[in-house]
Each structure stands twice: as structure tokens, then as C-alpha cells.
Design a protein around this motif. Sequence first.
Motif, mmCIF file in Angstrom:
data_model
loop_
_atom_site.group_PDB
_atom_site.id
_atom_site.type_symbol
_atom_site.label_atom_id
_atom_site.label_comp_id
_atom_site.label_asym_id
_atom_site.label_seq_id
_atom_site.Cartn_x
_atom_site.Cartn_y
_atom_site.Cartn_z
ATOM 1 N N GLY A 1 0.950 -1.217 -0.096
ATOM 2 C CA GLY A 1 -0.010 0.076 0.012
ATOM 3 C C GLY A 1 0.916 1.159 -0.175
ATOM 4 N N ASP A 2 0.236 2.266 0.294
ATOM 5 C CA ASP A 2 0.814 3.775 0.299
ATOM 6 C C ASP A 2 1.631 3.758 1.452
ATOM 7 N N LEU A 3 1.690 3.121 2.548
ATOM 8 C CA LEU A 3 2.258 3.207 3.573
ATOM 9 C C LEU A 3 3.631 2.842 3.838
ATOM 10 N N GLY B 1 14.763 1.548 11.960
ATOM 11 C CA GLY B 1 14.285 2.791 11.498
ATOM 12 C C GLY B 1 12.624 2.974 11.912
ATOM 13 N N GLU B 2 12.338 4.271 11.509
ATOM 14 C CA GLU B 2 10.909 4.616 11.805
ATOM 15 C C GLU B 2 9.845 3.597 11.073
ATOM 16 N N GLY B 3 9.059 3.127 12.041
ATOM 17 C CA GLY B 3 8.236 2.039 11.416
ATOM 18 C C GLY B 3 8.486 0.659 11.188
ATOM 19 N N LYS C 1 11.319 -5.476 15.192
ATOM 20 C CA LYS C 1 12.154 -6.508 15.358
ATOM 21 C C LYS C 1 11.506 -7.647 14.390
ATOM 22 N N GLU C 2 10.498 -7.882 14.422
ATOM 23 C CA GLU C 2 9.822 -8.961 13.686
ATOM 24 C C GLU C 2 9.930 -8.668 12.224
ATOM 25 N N ASP C 3 9.932 -7.405 11.618
ATOM 26 C CA ASP C 3 10.124 -6.965 10.364
ATOM 27 C C ASP C 3 11.632 -7.369 9.977
#
Length: 81
Positions: free
Chosen positions: A14-16, A49-51, A54-56
Amino acid sequence: IKDSIKELQKSIVGDLGRMASESIVLSISGPDLADLTLIDLPGIFRTLGEGQTKEDKEAVERMVKEQMQQSRTLILAVVPG
């Protein structure tokens, strides 16, 4: 190819621009072409980073390791200069 990948990225995250656990896979074949599959993975990152969570970070590392285990994989690492 570039436009197709951008469209797929937008449909997945998406856009986010959030991290997704899905890979973008683009297969190219034809009578006069060698079979080629391009897989666009999220970039590896060391610090959050922002957003980013740790799971990412763990999901990206897992996705990259899965691709690295395949014997016919060629990895193109793109690093900003």
C-alpha cells in the motif's frame, strides 16, 4: 519490468510502505529466452528505522536466507551510494 514491480509493491504494502512477508516474483520465459525468475525482496537492515520492528527485521532475514539456500540463486545486492 520496473513498472510491474512498482505496481506489485504498491498492491502488497500500500501507500504506507510497510514491510510485508510476501516476495514479488516475476518470471520471464520465451522461445528465444533463457528462463529467468526475478525475486524482489525487502532490503536487509541492521538497525530499526521509523516504522520498523524487530519482527520485520527477522522476517527479512528469513526471506533472504530462504533464497540463499537455493543452489541456482544469483543475488544482486543494491546498496545506496
